[in-house]
Write a protein that holds these residues in place. Structure first.
Motif, short mmCIF file in Angstrom:
data_model
loop_
_atom_site.label_atom_id
_atom_site.label_comp_id
_atom_site.label_asym_id
_atom_site.label_seq_id
_atom_site.Cartn_x
_atom_site.Cartn_y
_atom_site.Cartn_z
N MET A 1 0.85 -1.17 0.00
CA MET A 1 0.00 0.00 0.00
C MET A 1 0.91 1.24 0.00
O MET A 1 1.82 1.35 0.80
N SER A 2 0.63 2.18 -0.89
CA SER A 2 1.42 3.40 -0.95
C SER A 2 1.11 4.29 0.25
O SER A 2 0.09 4.12 0.93
N ASP A 3 1.98 5.26 0.48
CA ASP A 3 1.73 6.23 1.56
C ASP A 3 0.43 6.98 1.31
O ASP A 3 -0.32 7.24 2.25
N ARG A 4 0.18 7.33 0.05
CA ARG A 4 -1.06 8.04 -0.30
C ARG A 4 -2.27 7.15 0.02
O ARG A 4 -3.25 7.62 0.62
N ASP A 5 -2.22 5.89 -0.37
CA ASP A 5 -3.33 4.98 -0.09
C ASP A 5 -3.54 4.81 1.41
O ASP A 5 -4.68 4.75 1.88
N ALA A 6 -2.45 4.73 2.17
CA ALA A 6 -2.56 4.59 3.62
C ALA A 6 -3.20 5.84 4.23
O ALA A 6 -4.05 5.75 5.13
N VAL A 8 -5.28 7.95 2.70
CA VAL A 8 -6.70 7.97 2.33
C VAL A 8 -7.47 6.92 3.13
O VAL A 8 -8.59 7.17 3.57
N SER A 9 -6.86 5.77 3.35
CA SER A 9 -7.51 4.75 4.15
C SER A 9 -7.75 5.24 5.58
O SER A 9 -8.81 5.02 6.15
N ARG A 10 -6.78 5.94 6.13
CA ARG A 10 -6.88 6.42 7.50
C ARG A 10 -7.83 7.61 7.64
O ARG A 10 -8.61 7.69 8.59
N TYR A 26 -3.80 15.07 0.48
CA TYR A 26 -2.62 14.30 0.84
C TYR A 26 -1.32 15.10 0.76
O TYR A 26 -0.56 15.15 1.73
N ASP A 27 -1.04 15.72 -0.38
CA ASP A 27 0.24 16.40 -0.55
C ASP A 27 0.44 17.50 0.49
O ASP A 27 1.49 17.59 1.11
N ARG A 28 -0.57 18.31 0.69
CA ARG A 28 -0.46 19.42 1.66
C ARG A 28 -0.35 18.88 3.09
O ARG A 28 0.45 19.36 3.89
N ALA A 29 -1.17 17.88 3.42
CA ALA A 29 -1.18 17.35 4.79
C ALA A 29 0.14 16.69 5.15
O ALA A 29 0.64 16.87 6.26
N THR A 30 0.71 15.94 4.23
CA THR A 30 1.95 15.23 4.56
C THR A 30 3.16 16.15 4.50
O THR A 30 4.16 15.87 5.16
N ALA A 31 3.06 17.25 3.77
CA ALA A 31 4.17 18.21 3.72
C ALA A 31 4.33 18.95 5.03
O ALA A 31 5.43 19.38 5.39
#
Length: 167
Positions: A1-6, A8-10, A26-31
């Protein structure tokens, strides 16, 4: 599972049945780091940037308060806990009839269910807000419902990512 998929799953259910919000955030939140405040900010920004029809779909994904899904036990775990915290799972027959009538009138007028962040509210607080907001214009109520969805998201994130009460 990619980081993006994880991600979105969470966080895909924070905005009720609307994983597209988490996908776009995803991009903004993880940055900025996975704190409740950062994730909430990114999710809200993605939600607000959505097309009006997409935001309407998020509103329509929310269940009626004390409605048929609650009675049938078919709410999400978050919605079940939120409604129970306000006593909506313990209504008298008269109270249930009032909620049902208001739910129907509200949905008929606005095209989406009445949405309010119920944490810390009583059933009487909710009924008062229901009766006051049903007189709003469609535009005003759409904005109010969107703000309530964002508040619900903040409360859900605070329970998912403890230690960040300023989200």
């Amino acid at each position: 599972m990619s980081d993006r998929d994880a991600f979105v799953s969470r966080f895909g259910g924070v905005f009720e049945h609307s994983p597209w919000v988490a996908e776009r955030a995803y991009d903004r939140a993880t940055a900025t780091g996975l704190s409740a405040g950062n994730v909430h900010s990114a999710l809200c920004q993605a939600f607000r940037a959505g097309l009006p029809r997409e935001r309407l779909a998020v509103l329509r994904a929310h269940p009626d308060l004390a409605g048929k899904l609650a009675i049938a036990g078919k709410l999400t775990a978050d919605s079940t806990a939120e409604q129970a915290s306000a006593g909506l799972d313990r209504l008298s027959a008269e109270e249930h009839a009032r909620f049902t009538a208001l739910n129907e009138a509200y949905t008929q007028k606005f095209g989406f269910p009445f949405i309010i962040a119920v944490k810390g509210l009583t059933k009487n607080d909710i009924l008062t807000a229901f009766e006051r907001r049903i007189d709003n214009s469609t535009e005003e109520e759409f904005e109010t419902a969107c703000a309530q969805v964002e508040k619900i998201a903040r409360l859900r994130l605070q329970s998912m990512l403890p230690g960040d009460e300023n989200a």
